[in-house]
Design an enzyme around this catalytic site. Structure first.
Site, PDB file in Angstrom:
ATOM      1  N   HIS A 237      -3.233 -15.670 -54.590  1.00  0.00           N
ATOM      2  CA  HIS A 237      -3.230 -16.849 -53.718  1.00  0.00           C
ATOM      3  C   HIS A 237      -2.368 -17.974 -54.290  1.00  0.00           C
ATOM      4  CE1 HIS A 237      -7.329 -15.423 -51.875  1.00  0.00           C
ATOM      5  NE2 HIS A 237      -6.385 -14.492 -51.863  1.00  0.00           N
TER       6      HIS A 237
ATOM      7  N   HIS B 245      -4.887  -4.883 -46.785  1.00  0.00           N
ATOM      8  CA  HIS B 245      -4.417  -5.937 -45.879  1.00  0.00           C
ATOM      9  C   HIS B 245      -2.969  -6.320 -46.130  1.00  0.00           C
ATOM     10  CE1 HIS B 245      -4.791  -9.628 -48.452  1.00  0.00           C
ATOM     11  NE2 HIS B 245      -5.757  -8.983 -49.030  1.00  0.00           N
TER      12      HIS B 245
ATOM     13  N   ASP C 154      -7.822  -3.305 -51.819  1.00  0.00           N
ATOM     14  CA  ASP C 154      -7.370  -4.698 -51.847  1.00  0.00           C
ATOM     15  C   ASP C 154      -7.292  -5.116 -53.310  1.00  0.00           C
ATOM     16  OD1 ASP C 154      -6.792  -7.352 -51.513  1.00  0.00           O
ATOM     17  OD2 ASP C 154      -8.633  -7.871 -50.443  1.00  0.00           O
TER      18      ASP C 154
ATOM     19  N   ASP D 247      -2.098  -9.000 -54.231  1.00  0.00           N
ATOM     20  CA  ASP D 247      -3.013  -9.291 -53.116  1.00  0.00           C
ATOM     21  C   ASP D 247      -2.227  -9.467 -51.822  1.00  0.00           C
ATOM     22  OD1 ASP D 247      -5.155 -10.028 -51.565  1.00  0.00           O
ATOM     23  OD2 ASP D 247      -5.391 -12.010 -52.470  1.00  0.00           O
TER      24      ASP D 247
ATOM     25  N   GLU E  24      -6.471 -10.825 -43.076  1.00  0.00           N
ATOM     26  CA  GLU E  24      -7.676 -10.706 -43.927  1.00  0.00           C
ATOM     27  C   GLU E  24      -8.007 -12.029 -44.593  1.00  0.00           C
ATOM     28  OE1 GLU E  24      -9.808 -10.066 -47.835  1.00  0.00           O
ATOM     29  OE2 GLU E  24      -7.872 -10.980 -47.442  1.00  0.00           O
ATOM     30  N   GLU E  25      -6.937 -12.762 -44.997  1.00  0.00           N
ATOM     31  CA  GLU E  25      -7.114 -13.952 -45.833  1.00  0.00           C
ATOM     32  C   GLU E  25      -7.712 -15.141 -45.089  1.00  0.00           C
ATOM     33  OE1 GLU E  25      -6.892 -13.802 -48.877  1.00  0.00           O
ATOM     34  OE2 GLU E  25      -5.270 -12.502 -49.555  1.00  0.00           O
TER      35      GLU E  25
END
Ligand code: IPO
Ligand code: ZN
Length: 410
Positions: free
Chosen positions: A368, A210, A291, A229, A263-264
């Site tokens: 994140h 992603h 991922d 990520d 995706e998130e």
């Protein structure tokens, strides 16, 4: 207590537990028990909740305050030490269909041979994969934009720039196309590079990662480098593209390399693509998800995710690792409901696998956050290159669909 005070109290509770700043629109979403309990305890606004018993766990489909979702996965991880993903659905009907398909576990599209029979080709190309290439792609993706969120300028530009650079890789090949997949509900596009198969072009092998990044509530100016990520996954698969194209390799089946948007925020990009392919009857013979590939965390090299993936193809991927990369330590773990885009393929009846960077307890703790940068991986792509090697073997062994044709005897 008067109703407005009750609403204030519950939204304050939600702020503490889930980080809900204010109530947003309600969206259809599905999630596992852990995530659902957390949202309920937080007092997040939910309506029309319905449980669906899958063989593995109970999944809850509901209309929920969209603003309660961004930090959900992190909170499940931090508070419950599990990985709790969610899927956003276009409607109740679409959510119910997704869950029904998970339940029935719709099988593979026809017979696929998992025989390892292309060693000459794979072994010729493996040494061409370069860690420095993967590293510079990760650096580029994670530093050229403030973030790659699905609604921001950075997210849109990252997609446009990736399409441009993939077009440069494809230059001069009439059997290679690069297209952006437009999503009507948000501005970031997914990017798809296709190498058309020579003899079985309708059979498609997908390798994806992603493109978007997040820090929970993300806006134009948020710093969300997303180096691991998932710049790492996109960089890992892009290096496979580079080597396949510069070597002139021609697959018998069609190969598609996909950088998914969004995706998130509930697997929205991959869900749209997988549903589109299913609606058109496209024959995806296998999907591989990359991922997070660049943070080793412990002693495993590759951790195969066993839930919401296909057991037979997972064994094929383990066999590929054992045959071509025998020094790697390969173990198994589970990641819970909807932890990445493989789940979109699985829920649309396709076969998917997800080789991951580490076990659940040891994956990159900086994802994140604004600290998801390549220095957390020692400023190298030494781990990510292992996933490029595995993905190259997967692309050729499944893309060639049998051994190279034997030259006719004279
Ligand atoms: C993720 C995937 C598998 C496991 I085990 C733990 C964590 C990351 C995923 N939830 C994510 O944020 N992908 O973008
Ligand atoms: Zn993520």
């Amino acid at each position: 207590m008067n109703p407005s005070r009750a609403a204030w109290l519950s939204s304050t509770l939600a702020t503490c537990l889930v980080g809900t700043a204010s109530a947003g629109p309600l969206v259809w979403a599905s999630m596992g028990e852990d995530a659902y309990r957390l949202l309920r305890r937080a007092g997040a606004q939910m309506e029309q909740v319905e449980p669906h018993a899958l063989p593995s766990e109970t999944i809850y489909l509901m209309r929920v305050d969209e603003d309660a979702l961004p930090r959900l996965s992190r909170d499940v991880h931090e508070q419950l030490h599990r990985c709790g993903g969610y899927i956003v659905h276009a409607s109740r009907a679409e959510g119910r269909q997704t869950l029904a398909r998970f339940k029935s576990g719709v099988g593979p599209q026809g017979k696929v041979s998992y025989a390892i029979d292309d060693a000459a080709e794979v072994n010729a190309l493996l040494p061409q994969l370069q860690e420095s290439q993967v590293r510079s792609s990760i650096v580029q993706l994670s530093t050229a934009y403030k973030n790659r969120y699905y609604t921001t300028t950075g997210g849109v530009n990252a997609s446009d720039d990736l399409a441009q650079s993939w077009k440069q890789l494809a230059a001069g090949r009439t059997d290679v196309t690069v297209k952006q997949f437009t999503h009507p509900s948000w501005p970031q596009k997914s990017v798809i590079l296709t190498i058309k198969g020579t003899t079985r072009p309708k059979q498609i092998v997908v390798i994806g990662g992603h493109l978007d990044s997040t820090v929970g509530f993300t806006n134009e100016n948020s710093i969300a480098p997303g180096a691991d990520d998932d710049a790492s996954g996109v960089a890992s698969l892009q290096e496979v593209v580079r080597v396949l194209l510069t070597s002139g390799y021609q697959p018998r089946r069609t190969l598609q390399f996909i950088a998914y948007a969004a995706e998130e925020v509930g697997l929205r990009g991959s869900a749209a693509i997988a549903a589109d392919y299913r609606a058109k009857g496209k024959k995806v013979v296998g999907a591989l998800q990359l991922d997070m590939t660049n943070y080793q965390g412990g002693t495993n090299d590759i951790t195969m995710i066993t839930d919401y993936t296909n057991a037979a193809q997972n064994q094929f991927v383990r066999d590929l690792a054992a045959y071509y990369l025998p020094t790697l330590v390969v173990k198994n773990d589970a990641c819970g409901y909807a932890c990445s885009d493989h789940a979109s393929w699985t829920s649309n009846g396709y076969v998917a696998s997800f080789p991951f960077e580490a076990p659940m307890s040891q994956y990159n703790p900086y994802i994140h956050t604004s600290q998801d940068t390549i220095d957390k991986s020692g400023n190298t792509a030494d781990h990510a290159i292992k996933f490029s090697r595995l993905a190259l073997a997967y692309a050729i062994e499944l893309g060639s669909d049998g051994p190279a044709p034997v030259a006719p005897r004279k």
